[in-house]
Write a protein that holds these residues in place. Structure first.
Motif, mmCIF file in Angstrom:
data_model
loop_
_atom_site.group_PDB
_atom_site.id
_atom_site.type_symbol
_atom_site.label_atom_id
_atom_site.label_comp_id
_atom_site.label_asym_id
_atom_site.label_seq_id
_atom_site.Cartn_x
_atom_site.Cartn_y
_atom_site.Cartn_z
ATOM 1 N N ASP A 52 0.776 -1.397 -0.044
ATOM 2 C CA ASP A 52 0.028 0.008 0.010
ATOM 3 C C ASP A 52 0.736 1.316 0.008
ATOM 4 O O ASP A 52 0.395 2.472 0.103
ATOM 5 N N SER A 53 2.417 0.939 0.082
ATOM 6 C CA SER A 53 2.875 2.265 0.067
ATOM 7 C C SER A 53 4.491 1.819 -0.524
ATOM 8 O O SER A 53 4.875 0.761 -0.408
ATOM 9 N N LYS A 54 5.137 2.752 -1.103
ATOM 10 C CA LYS A 54 6.320 2.609 -1.450
ATOM 11 C C LYS A 54 7.347 2.242 -0.316
ATOM 12 O O LYS A 54 8.225 1.359 -0.212
ATOM 13 N N ARG A 55 7.265 2.855 0.720
ATOM 14 C CA ARG A 55 8.048 2.578 1.773
ATOM 15 C C ARG A 55 7.855 1.052 2.283
ATOM 16 O O ARG A 55 8.791 0.530 2.789
ATOM 17 N N LYS A 56 6.724 0.438 2.522
ATOM 18 C CA LYS A 56 6.450 -0.754 2.767
ATOM 19 C C LYS A 56 6.940 -1.793 1.786
ATOM 20 O O LYS A 56 7.698 -2.776 1.899
ATOM 21 N N LEU A 57 7.175 -1.336 0.547
ATOM 22 C CA LEU A 57 7.723 -2.146 -0.758
ATOM 23 C C LEU A 57 9.221 -2.140 -0.220
ATOM 24 O O LEU A 57 9.762 -2.983 -0.409
ATOM 25 N N LEU A 58 9.798 -0.779 -0.148
ATOM 26 C CA LEU A 58 11.219 -0.978 0.219
ATOM 27 C C LEU A 58 11.596 -1.717 1.488
ATOM 28 O O LEU A 58 12.723 -2.232 1.404
#
Length: 195
Positions: A52-58
Motif C-alpha cells: 500500500d506504499s513505496k515505503r512498505k515495498l522498500l
C-alpha cells in the motif's frame, strides 16, 4: 491483453525486483507505484494490492535482500566443518563478493546513504545471533572460552561497517587489516583450555 496469473509469492517478488531496478535508475522519490506497474506491464491496482506504499515495498525489499545477502554466511556459521577462526576468515573472504550485491546500484546510489546505513545495520542484526551461536558451538566443540559471546559477536559484525561504508568498495589491503583486527579481538576475548 491476456491476463497473466502468477503465484502470489512470484508476483510479489516480481514487484520487488522491478521496484528496486527503478529505484536504482531514478531514485526512490523519482518512482511512483504507477511507474512500477507500467514497467511490469500491469495495472497500478495490482501493485497496491501487494503494497500500500513505496515505503512498505522498500522495507520488504530490504528484508528479502538481507536474507539473500546473508544466506551463505548464516550457513557457514552453522557449519560444523570449520572452526570459529576459519569461519571468520571466510566472512572476510566474501567481503565485496559481487554475487551478494544484486541491488547495490540502489543502496550505493548518491543520495541513498541513509538506506545504505539502514541496510548495513539490518545485515549485522540478522547475522549477530548466528555469530553468537557459532561462538557457542566453538565453546562446545573446540573448548573455546569466550568472555562475552554476545558482545564479541556484535563487535565482530558492527565494528567494521563504518570502515567498509567509508571506503565504498573495500580494497584487499583494508579487508586484510580488518581480518587482522578481528583475529586480535578474538584472541584477546577468548581462551583455549590448558591441557
Amino acid at each position: 491483453m491476456a491476463r497473466i496469473v502468477k503465484a502470489p509469492d512470484d508476483r510479489r517478488r516480481e514487484i520487488l525486483d522491478t521496484a528496486m531496478d527503478l529505484f536504482a535508475e531514478k531514485g526512490l522519490e523519482g518512482v511512483s507505484m504507477r511507474d512500477i506497474a507500467r514497467r511490469m506491464g500491469t495495472a497500478p491496482g495490482l501493485v497496491y494490492h501487494y503494497f500500500d506504499s513505496k515505503r512498505k515495498l522498500l522495507d520488504e525489499a530490504m528484508e528479502r535482500y538481507v536474507e539473500e545477502c546473508t544466506e551463505g554466511l548464516v550457513n557457514l556459521l552453522r557449519s560444523t566443518d570449520l572452526g570459529f577462526r576459519e569461519k571468520v576468515d571466510a566472512l572476510y573472504d566474501d567481503i565485496g563478493d559481487e554475487r551478494l550485491q544484486r541491488h547495490s546500484d540502489f543502496f550505493h546510489r548518491q543520495g541513498n546513504e541513509g538506506f545504505h546505513r539502514q541496510l548495513s545495520l539490518r545485515l549485522c542484526e540478522h547475522v549477530q545471533p548466528h555469530m553468537a551461536a557459532a561462538l557457542e558451538q566453538a565453546r562446545r566443540s573446540e573448548g573455546l572460552i569466550v568472555r562475552d559471546p554476545e558482545t564479541l559477536a556484535s563487535f565482530l559484525l558492527h565494528g567494521h561497517i563504518g570502515i567498509l561504508s567509508a571506503h565504498g568498495d573495500a580494497d584487499a589491503q583494508t579487508v586484510a587489516r580488518l581480518r587482522e583486527y578481528a583475529h586480535v579481538l578474538i584472541d584477546s576475548q577468548t581462551e583455549r583450555p590448558e591441557g
